[in-house]
Design a protein around this motif. Structure first.
Motif, mmCIF file in Angstrom:
data_model
loop_
_atom_site.group_PDB
_atom_site.id
_atom_site.type_symbol
_atom_site.label_atom_id
_atom_site.label_comp_id
_atom_site.label_asym_id
_atom_site.label_seq_id
_atom_site.Cartn_x
_atom_site.Cartn_y
_atom_site.Cartn_z
ATOM 1 N N ALA A 173 0.849 -1.197 0.000
ATOM 2 C CA ALA A 173 0.000 0.000 0.000
ATOM 3 C C ALA A 173 0.880 1.241 0.000
ATOM 4 O O ALA A 173 2.002 1.235 0.521
ATOM 5 C CB ALA A 173 -0.930 0.009 1.203
ATOM 6 N N ASP A 175 0.363 5.547 0.734
ATOM 7 C CA ASP A 175 -0.552 6.573 1.234
ATOM 8 C C ASP A 175 0.159 7.930 1.235
ATOM 9 O O ASP A 175 1.195 8.072 1.890
ATOM 10 C CB ASP A 175 -1.010 6.231 2.655
ATOM 11 C CG ASP A 175 -2.037 7.220 3.182
ATOM 12 O OD1 ASP A 175 -2.789 7.788 2.372
ATOM 13 O OD2 ASP A 175 -2.073 7.426 4.406
ATOM 14 N N PRO A 176 -0.384 8.916 0.496
ATOM 15 C CA PRO A 176 -1.546 8.916 -0.402
ATOM 16 C C PRO A 176 -1.365 7.957 -1.578
ATOM 17 O O PRO A 176 -0.258 7.592 -1.924
ATOM 18 C CB PRO A 176 -1.631 10.369 -0.871
ATOM 19 C CG PRO A 176 -0.848 11.161 0.117
ATOM 20 C CD PRO A 176 0.249 10.262 0.571
ATOM 21 N N GLY A 177 -2.486 7.607 -2.166
ATOM 22 C CA GLY A 177 -2.485 6.603 -3.207
ATOM 23 C C GLY A 177 -1.782 7.035 -4.476
ATOM 24 O O GLY A 177 -1.567 8.232 -4.717
#
Length: 265
Positions: A173, A175-177
């Motif tokens: 993941a 973050d931010p994407g």
């Protein structure tokens, strides 16, 4: 002539010469003073004649105005602020600034508060605003490579970890994407995989065969084989051996072997 008389005559001649030199010094002193006064008067007079006749100084300007402070103003307001003081906008330079929005003045020359002749031009430097950069998609990349990509594009990276089906150390993941536009330098967090969560092997001894198989399937394990062993009494149809043993920590999809009791014959 006696020796004493000769010495007295020599002394008389010596003292007479000293008196003569002293007299000459006293005669020159007034002349030296007059010459010094004439030199000072000549220099001063020459300076006055040179500056007043041949090289006259220009009169001080009477049309000086104070340059306004332009830093912090939007470029659209700069011309009107200069026009109020009788000045004009000169060269406009631009630069990237990490904290000041686009179109705002960040520098000027001459500086605000200085005096300048009316009608002169004032140059300004205007911010283009911070640089915007899209977060790159580093999902599934190994952590060290993902960090190099993010840092090379102007991001400051922090790292977290989580259980995941991805390979150990891979990015699961961001973050931010990915694709998010941020002002750089900006903070980005990546989460790295610790691998799949380990599952404890259940205690299956004495459990009916089908129930044991259902339990293993529900936990994500795969059944390698079910062997049978001769048993007397109540062990028939029940699990009598398991491999791996109970409480072993296993990754999902691990293989399990069971042995079930059966009647002889």
């Amino acid at each position: 002539m006696k020796l004493g008389e000769s010495m007295q005559k020599r002394r008389g001649r010596g003292s007479g010469g000293g008196a003569s030199l002293a007299g000459m010094g006293r005669q020159w002193r007034p002349l030296a003073g007059r010459l010094a006064v004439l030199a000072v008067v000549g220099f001063g007079g020459g300076y006055l004649i040179a500056t007043r006749v041949f090289f006259t100084l220009p009169p001080p300007p009477t049309n000086l105005v104070e340059v306004p402070v332009l830093e912090g103003l939007a470029l659209a307001r700069v011309e009107s602020a200069l026009a109020e003081e009788g000045l004009e906008l000169g060269t406009v330079e631009v630069l990237r600034h990490p904290a000041i929005d686009s179109g705002v003045v960040v520098g000027q020359g001459p500086m605000g508060g200085q005096l300048e002749v009316r009608g002169e031009r004032v140059r300004v430097t205007v911010s283009l605003g911070p640089q915007l950069q899209a977060v790159p998609d580093v999902t599934r990349l190994l952590g060290d490579r993902a960090l190099r990509v993010l840092e090379a594009t102007g991001f400051q990276v922090t790292v977290d970890s989580a259980d995941s089906e991805f390979a150990v150390g891979a990015v699961v993941a961001v973050d931010p994407g990915p694709g998010t536009l941020l002002r750089v330098p900006a903070a980005v967090q990546v989460t790295l995989s610790r691998g799949p969560a380990l599952v404890p092997m259940p205690y299956l001894l004495g459990v009916p065969q089908q129930e044991a198989i259902d339990s293993l399937t529900g936990l994500g394990f795969r059944l390698l084989s079910v062997d049978t062993l001769f048993r007397f009494g109540r062990d028939q149809g029940l699990v009598v051996e398991q491999d791996p043993p109970a409480d072993s920590l296993l990754a999902p999809q691990s293989m399990v072997r069971l042995s079930v009791g059966r009647r002889g014959g």
